[in-house]
Design an enzyme around this catalytic site. Structure first.
Site, PDB file in Angstrom:
ATOM      1  CG  ASP A 141      34.685  94.080  65.243  1.00 39.80           C
ATOM      2  OD1 ASP A 141      35.555  95.596  65.258  1.00 39.80           O
ATOM      3  OD2 ASP A 141      33.551  94.011  64.403  1.00 39.80           O
ATOM      4  CD  GLU A 190      29.221  98.064  65.962  1.00 35.94           C
ATOM      5  OE1 GLU A 190      29.198 100.122  65.274  1.00 35.94           O
ATOM      6  OE2 GLU A 190      30.215  97.861  65.504  1.00 35.94           O
ATOM      7  NE  ARG A 243      44.239  92.145  60.501  1.00 36.56           N
ATOM      8  CZ  ARG A 243      45.373  92.256  61.163  1.00 36.56           C
ATOM      9  NH1 ARG A 243      46.326  91.667  60.622  1.00 36.56           N
ATOM     10  NH2 ARG A 243      46.044  93.217  61.881  1.00 36.56           N
ATOM     11  CG  HIS A 254      40.454  99.216  56.186  1.00 36.59           C
ATOM     12  ND1 HIS A 254      39.688 100.167  55.939  1.00 36.59           N
ATOM     13  CD2 HIS A 254      40.434  99.054  57.253  1.00 36.59           C
ATOM     14  CE1 HIS A 254      38.814 100.266  56.748  1.00 36.59           C
ATOM     15  NE2 HIS A 254      39.763  99.123  57.425  1.00 36.59           N
ATOM     16  CG  HIS A 292      44.836 101.647  56.392  1.00 42.46           C
ATOM     17  ND1 HIS A 292      45.736 100.744  56.535  1.00 42.46           N
ATOM     18  CD2 HIS A 292      43.876 101.584  57.414  1.00 42.46           C
ATOM     19  CE1 HIS A 292      45.109 100.181  58.184  1.00 42.46           C
ATOM     20  NE2 HIS A 292      44.001 100.881  58.820  1.00 42.46           N
ATOM     21  CD  GLU A 329      38.488  92.864  62.390  1.00 42.96           C
ATOM     22  OE1 GLU A 329      39.709  93.630  62.250  1.00 42.96           O
ATOM     23  OE2 GLU A 329      38.485  92.179  62.115  1.00 42.96           O
TER      24      GLU A 329
END
Length: 388
Positions: free
Chosen positions: A105, A127, A228, A226, A259, A141
């Protein structure tokens, strides 16, 4: 004509750009290479994750044929997407593949699907079919996946639920449930470590240098966060929970590979730096990370890939997200969706640290995401398609 068709190699182009994509496509790449008489296999990377991507490529011994190196400082999602499409299009015009292979994604996957569609090149989506049904979580995503699904020609779903999601969107042809290639990668990676004593020693010595001894009685908790959508208050809540757990359970060792994104790093170090039993590190190379997880007691994460890997190791997994597109693990009992509430995270971790009966339940759950044979299934399916 049939004789000629069988002996004209089909040109396969892998397009990826991030560390998770590289991990999940590595075992599939090597499976394709076994069929060199049928497929000519090449790799194009955008290098969305430059440093972390290169580490995975080195570990799995994959040398890209095309390196687009698209990243620029302070680049917006729009700029990144446009830049990827333009550069990928040039490769497609040069190489002219019969099939593009995309995973998951990412912005790279979306750009690869659009560029392939514009050139009327067949697209295989690895996937396929994951959905959170919240277009802003994970962002961007979730929408990337939806768009890719409607552009792809072949859909390799990791689970039956993922296949159902595609069918609900009126995508009904060329869907196969094959499992997730991340399990293939996990087994391949751990096997490579066990068969390389120098690498294994190097990994163990590295963690010893951080104060982490796998032979001690300390229970090891691995943390990754991590995403967003967690930036700001949610990540602060997560860090507050980790801090409280570290103070409450002095016999634990909590290791958090942080990250590099400043939105993550700044918050994590503000809350957790200086705590005696919390180890903050740079992002770990893939072999170091999977070895660490294999030696851990439990895992706290917001990562999609880790939600799929950990059940194969029979470890408790707490998912620190409000929603997840990987619902099969929650339903199978291999993971628990704890959200981003400090109190909820602390409560669930406490139960697993204090109650052996609750902890041991995870040893008996079956990983719903695969058995380590997804790559073999995918190549066999495509071999059959191109030999008919």
């Amino acid at each position: 004509m049939l004789y000629l068709k069988m002996f004209i190699k089909k040109k396969i182009l892998f397009i990826f750009g991030t560390r998770p994509e590289a991990i999940k496509l590595a075992p599939l790449y090597w499976e394709f290479k076994k069929y060199y008489q049928i497929f000519e296999t090449k790799v194009c990377i955008t290098a969305q994750h430059r440093q972390m991507l290169d580490q995975v490529l080195n570990f799995f011994q994959i040398k890209p044929d095309y390196d687009l190196n698209v990243m620029k400082e302070n680049q917006s999602l729009s700029e990144l997407t446009a830049n990827c499409i333009i550069k990928i299009e040039k490769i497609l015009n040069t190489y002219k593949p019969d099939l593009i292979l995309l995973q998951g994604d990412t912005t790279t996957a979306l750009a690869g699907a659009l560029a392939g569609f514009y050139q009327k090149i067949k697209i295989a989506h690895i996937e396929a079919g994951l959905r959170s049904f919240d277009k802003y979580s994970p962002f961007p995503e979730e929408i990337n996946r939806v768009i890719i699904s409607h552009l792809a020609d072949y859909h390799f779903a990791p689970t039956k639920e993922a296949k159902k999601n595609l069918i609900k969107e009126n995508i009904k042809k060329n869907i196969w449930v094959v499992g997730n290639t991340v399990i293939d990668a996990l087994f391949l990676g751990l096997n490579k470590i066990e068969n390389n004593s120098n690498l294994k020693t190097r990994i163990e010595n590295y963690f010893l240098s951080l104060g982490l001894n796998f032979n001690s009685s300390n229970k090891i908790i691995v943390v990754t966060s991590h995403r967003r959508e967690s930036f700001g208050e949610d990540l602060q809540n997560i860090c507050e929970a980790i801090k409280e757990i570290s103070l409450k359970y002095k016999n634990t060792k909590i290791i958090y590979p942080v990250h590099l994104n400043p939105n993550v790093k700044k918050t994590v170090y503000e809350f957790l730096k200086g705590l005696d039993n919390v180890i903050l590190t740079e992002p770990l190379e893939y072999p170091y990370f999977i070895y660490l997880v294999s030696k851990s007691y439990l895992i706290l994460t917001d990562s999609g890939g880790i939600q799929e890997e950990v059940p194969s190791l029979k470890k408790p997994l707490l998912v620190m997200r409000r929603v997840t597109e990987r619902k099969e693990g929650i339903e199978a009992g291999t993971s628990i969706l704890v959200g981003t509430s400090s109190d909820n995270i602390i409560e669930k971790v406490s139960i697993l640290l204090e109650n052996p009966e609750e902890y041991n339940k995870f040893k008996f759950h079956i990983n719903p995401y695969g058995d380590g044979k997804a790559s073999k299934r995918i190549v066999k399916i495509l071999e059959k398609i191109y030999s008919e």
